[in-house]
Design a protein around this motif. Structure first.
Motif, PDB file in Angstrom:
ATOM      1  N   UNK A   1       0.640  -1.494   0.033  1.00  0.00           N
ATOM      2  CA  UNK A   1       0.150   0.137  -0.098  1.00  0.00           C
ATOM      3  C   UNK A   1       1.032   1.296   0.069  1.00  0.00           C
ATOM      4  N   UNK A   2       1.880   1.189   0.806  1.00  0.00           N
ATOM      5  CA  UNK A   2       2.841   2.575   1.012  1.00  0.00           C
ATOM      6  C   UNK A   2       3.427   2.732  -0.254  1.00  0.00           C
ATOM      7  N   UNK A   3       4.015   1.760  -0.792  1.00  0.00           N
ATOM      8  CA  UNK A   3       4.912   1.850  -2.145  1.00  0.00           C
ATOM      9  C   UNK A   3       4.211   2.320  -3.295  1.00  0.00           C
ATOM     10  N   UNK A   4       2.877   1.753  -3.377  1.00  0.00           N
ATOM     11  CA  UNK A   4       2.124   2.076  -4.422  1.00  0.00           C
ATOM     12  C   UNK A   4       1.643   3.519  -4.230  1.00  0.00           C
ATOM     13  N   UNK A   5       1.156   3.963  -3.101  1.00  0.00           N
ATOM     14  CA  UNK A   5       0.975   5.333  -2.881  1.00  0.00           C
ATOM     15  C   UNK A   5       1.801   6.314  -3.109  1.00  0.00           C
TER      16      UNK A   5
END
Lengths: 119, 148
Positions: free
Chosen positions: B20-24
């Protein structure tokens, strides 16, 4: 819950082909660890081909789990080779030095052929 | 594109939030028109930093909070990834390639090395009481600028 990584295993004679599809990080590393460990310890494979054509993302947690399986196979007298890596994944192998201890091939076919020469 | 923009995300220290963090962050950085390689580098760096916070900062506990902030200033992206967990005892040792404080977890010990390689600037602030904060910068040369 849907996992962002799929592991497909195929045995060809004494070679275990492991195809990873999706994203290999800390969250998904355990699946790879358990599935490969199970197949290596229960099966009759001597060598492993890690087929990474559909692996879209990998970080250092992926390197850790691959290094761990490499040690397991090597300890049993076998070889582990890698094929079909995406540029970003290949770069991580280079940066970590794993590029020097693993052999890399362009395709599954050439990887299996390469193993049969040494086995 | 130029000027300022920023974002801030806070989420539970659960491993499923690593993607979630890296895609965001990748979606946020996309407005700088990075190359695929630069985007992969940013995603990898965020993944390393958030994984470190979860494994080392919070010892795998899921009740911690990880905060990711990103700021665009001109063609430069600044990132910070922070936790309020256990700080890093020996920073010099932690930054050594292949060093891991948790060999039993099958870590590669490459996290810091990767972050230092993929970013232009990399800094760690850590204390036993206040947790750890990683601060990084990277300049994104726009594809448009290269071709003009």
């Amino acid at each position: 819950m849907k996992m962002s990584l799929q592991v497909e295993l195929e045995q060809q004679r004494n070679v275990l082909i492991v195809r990873l599809r999706g994203e290999l990080d800390h969250h998904t590393a355990d699946i790879v660890r358990y599935k490969m460990e199970d197949a290596i310890l229960r099966g009759r494979c001597d060598h492993v081909v890690l087929s990474l054509k559909d692996l879209q993302f990998m970080d250092s947690s992926g390197l850790g789990v691959i290094l761990g399986r490499y040690k397991l196979i090597k300890g049993r007298g076998g070889k582990m080779v890698v094929c079909d890596t995406q540029p970003s994944v290949k770069r991580l192998f280079e940066l970590s030095g794993l590029f020097k201890i693993l052999s890399f091939y362009d395709s599954e076919r050439s990887a299996v052929a390469g193993l049969e020469v040494v086995s | 594109m130029s000027g300022h923009n920023h974002m801030k995300l806070s989420f539970a220290s659960r491993s499923e939030n690593e993607s979630f963090a890296r895609v965001s962050v990748a979606a946020f950085v996309s407005q700088l028109d990075p190359t695929l390689e630069q985007l992969d580098e940013i995603k990898t760096v965020v993944s390393e930093a958030v994984t470190n916070a979860i494994i080392h900062g919070y010892d795998g506990r899921t009740d911690g909070i990880v905060t990711v902030e990103a700021e665009i200033d001109g063609d430069t992206i600044s990132l910070s990834v922070s936790d309020q967990g256990r700080g890093i005892e020996d920073l010099d040792l932690a930054r050594q390639p292949l060093y891991t404080s948790r060999p039993e977890l099958e870590r590669s010990g490459m996290g810091f090395t990767i972050m230092e390689n993929f970013m232009d600037e990399f800094d760690v602030v850590s204390s036993e009481a206040g947790g750890t904060s990683l601060r990084m910068k990277k300049r994104i040369e726009s594809k448009k600028a290269l071709f003009n």
